[in-house]
Design an enzyme around this catalytic site. Structure first.
Site, mmCIF file in Angstrom:
data_model
loop_
_atom_site.group_PDB
_atom_site.id
_atom_site.type_symbol
_atom_site.label_atom_id
_atom_site.label_comp_id
_atom_site.label_asym_id
_atom_site.label_seq_id
_atom_site.Cartn_x
_atom_site.Cartn_y
_atom_site.Cartn_z
ATOM 1 N N SER A 19 -42.942 -77.044 -20.001
ATOM 2 C CA SER A 19 -41.571 -77.500 -19.747
ATOM 3 C C SER A 19 -41.174 -77.285 -18.285
ATOM 4 C CB SER A 19 -40.583 -76.791 -20.679
ATOM 5 O OG SER A 19 -40.634 -75.389 -20.503
ATOM 6 N N ARG A 71 -64.232 -62.890 -16.709
ATOM 7 C CA ARG A 71 -63.007 -63.379 -16.088
ATOM 8 C C ARG A 71 -63.284 -63.828 -14.648
ATOM 9 N NH1 ARG A 71 -57.902 -62.562 -17.916
ATOM 10 N NH2 ARG A 71 -58.649 -61.016 -19.409
ATOM 11 N N MET A 96 -51.250 -68.369 -19.258
ATOM 12 C CA MET A 96 -51.307 -67.101 -19.974
ATOM 13 C C MET A 96 -52.639 -66.385 -19.790
ATOM 14 S SD MET A 96 -48.283 -67.044 -21.063
ATOM 15 C CE MET A 96 -48.317 -65.613 -22.137
ATOM 16 N N ILE A 98 -54.432 -63.265 -17.092
ATOM 17 C CA ILE A 98 -54.334 -62.346 -15.968
ATOM 18 C C ILE A 98 -55.385 -62.753 -14.947
ATOM 19 C CG2 ILE A 98 -54.565 -59.959 -15.214
ATOM 20 C CD1 ILE A 98 -53.618 -59.112 -18.001
ATOM 21 N N ASN A 113 -45.047 -67.560 -9.416
ATOM 22 C CA ASN A 113 -45.003 -67.419 -10.875
ATOM 23 C C ASN A 113 -43.546 -67.267 -11.295
ATOM 24 O OD1 ASN A 113 -46.069 -66.994 -13.552
ATOM 25 N ND2 ASN A 113 -45.584 -64.829 -13.313
ATOM 26 N N HIS A 115 -41.403 -65.412 -14.366
ATOM 27 C CA HIS A 115 -41.574 -64.414 -15.432
ATOM 28 C C HIS A 115 -40.265 -64.248 -16.185
ATOM 29 C CE1 HIS A 115 -43.290 -61.001 -17.515
ATOM 30 N NE2 HIS A 115 -42.198 -60.310 -17.227
ATOM 31 N N SER A 142 -37.315 -64.310 -13.429
ATOM 32 C CA SER A 142 -37.570 -64.036 -12.024
ATOM 33 C C SER A 142 -38.677 -64.944 -11.509
ATOM 34 C CB SER A 142 -38.014 -62.578 -11.815
ATOM 35 O OG SER A 142 -37.104 -61.658 -12.386
ATOM 36 N N ASP A 151 -47.200 -59.214 -12.458
ATOM 37 C CA ASP A 151 -45.753 -59.436 -12.402
ATOM 38 C C ASP A 151 -45.086 -58.521 -11.373
ATOM 39 O OD1 ASP A 151 -45.990 -61.333 -14.477
ATOM 40 O OD2 ASP A 151 -45.809 -59.778 -15.999
ATOM 41 N N GLN A 177 -35.142 -69.982 -20.833
ATOM 42 C CA GLN A 177 -35.944 -71.128 -20.401
ATOM 43 C C GLN A 177 -35.074 -72.219 -19.781
ATOM 44 O OE1 GLN A 177 -38.103 -72.071 -23.974
ATOM 45 N NE2 GLN A 177 -39.435 -70.272 -23.768
#
Length: 218
Positions: A19, A71, A96, A98, A113, A115, A142, A151, A177
């Site tokens: 979104s 990762r 989603m 890290i 980003n 958050h 934020s 974050d 949102q």
């Protein structure tokens, strides 16, 4: 819009609905952002953000993290593929995962980003329920630069919403949102107009150092 500044190339990373991606696309079409989304990357094949990209004739790239042994290997593949688009800005829009320090360092100062909490409160997941459980009277979102700390990068802008006694986490998330879809394109527009920078691990807007809560309205 400052026409003398070349348009910035934006790569957006998503895992789900997208979104915020749609809000960015809409603001670009309304000429409120001096940039273009040149590609959308997703780690989930059914991420609706890829459909949003297709609907706007934006290249969509699915890279399945389950096909990589670590990762680090996944992030290295992501970097190689992303760099083919020569992005000026990386936007995390509900991605989603890290990110590894190597990935973050590679895009240092040009990755944003959003958050769903008033950082530094409630880093990580389940932020809405955690705010309710703590009997907070306000919550929010934020926008921050991404650093190696989860974050924990310098905050650019925050938006607050009150928490009502009768509200559950889902209702609170919906209200947060709605704020996200307003504030994220605004911050991106600042970056694309060369107004926003990260300098020495601090956010600067129009050459002025922002405090730890970000830009203060009014």
């Amino acid at each position: 819009m400052t026409n003398s500044i070349p348009k910035k190339s934006i790569v957006v990373l998503v895992s789900g609905n997208g979104s915020n991606l749609q809000a960015i696309i809409d603001n670009i079409s309304q000429q409120k952002i001096n940039g273009n989304v040149v590609a959308v990357f997703a780690n989930k094949q059914n991420a609706y953000g890829l459909t949003r990209a297709k609907n706007s004739d934006i290249p969509g790239v699915f890279i399945n993290h389950k096909e990589f042994a670590s990762r680090e290997e996944y992030d290295n593949e992501m970097m190689e593929r992303i760099d083919q688009y020569s992005p000026d800005l990386i936007v995390l829009a509900g991605f989603m995962r890290i990110l590894t320090p190597n990935f973050v360092d590679h895009y240092q100062g040009k990755m944003l980003n959003i958050h769903p909490s008033l950082l530094p409160k409630y880093k990580g997941l389940d932020t809405h329920q955690r705010a309710i459980d703590a009997d907070d009277n306000e919550h929010g979102a934020s926008v921050h630069f991404v650093t190696a700390e989860l974050d924990g990068g310098p905050v650019v802008l925050q938006s607050k919403v009150p928490i009502f006694a009768s509200q559950d986490a889902e209702e609170l998330a919906d209200r947060v949102q709605q704020q996200e879809r307003q504030m994220y394109p605004l911050v991106i527009s600042w970056f694309c107009a060369d107004r926003l920078k990260m300098v020495n691990n601090h956010a600067e807007l129009d050459g002025q150092l922002l405090d730890e809560m970000g830009y203060a309205v009014g």
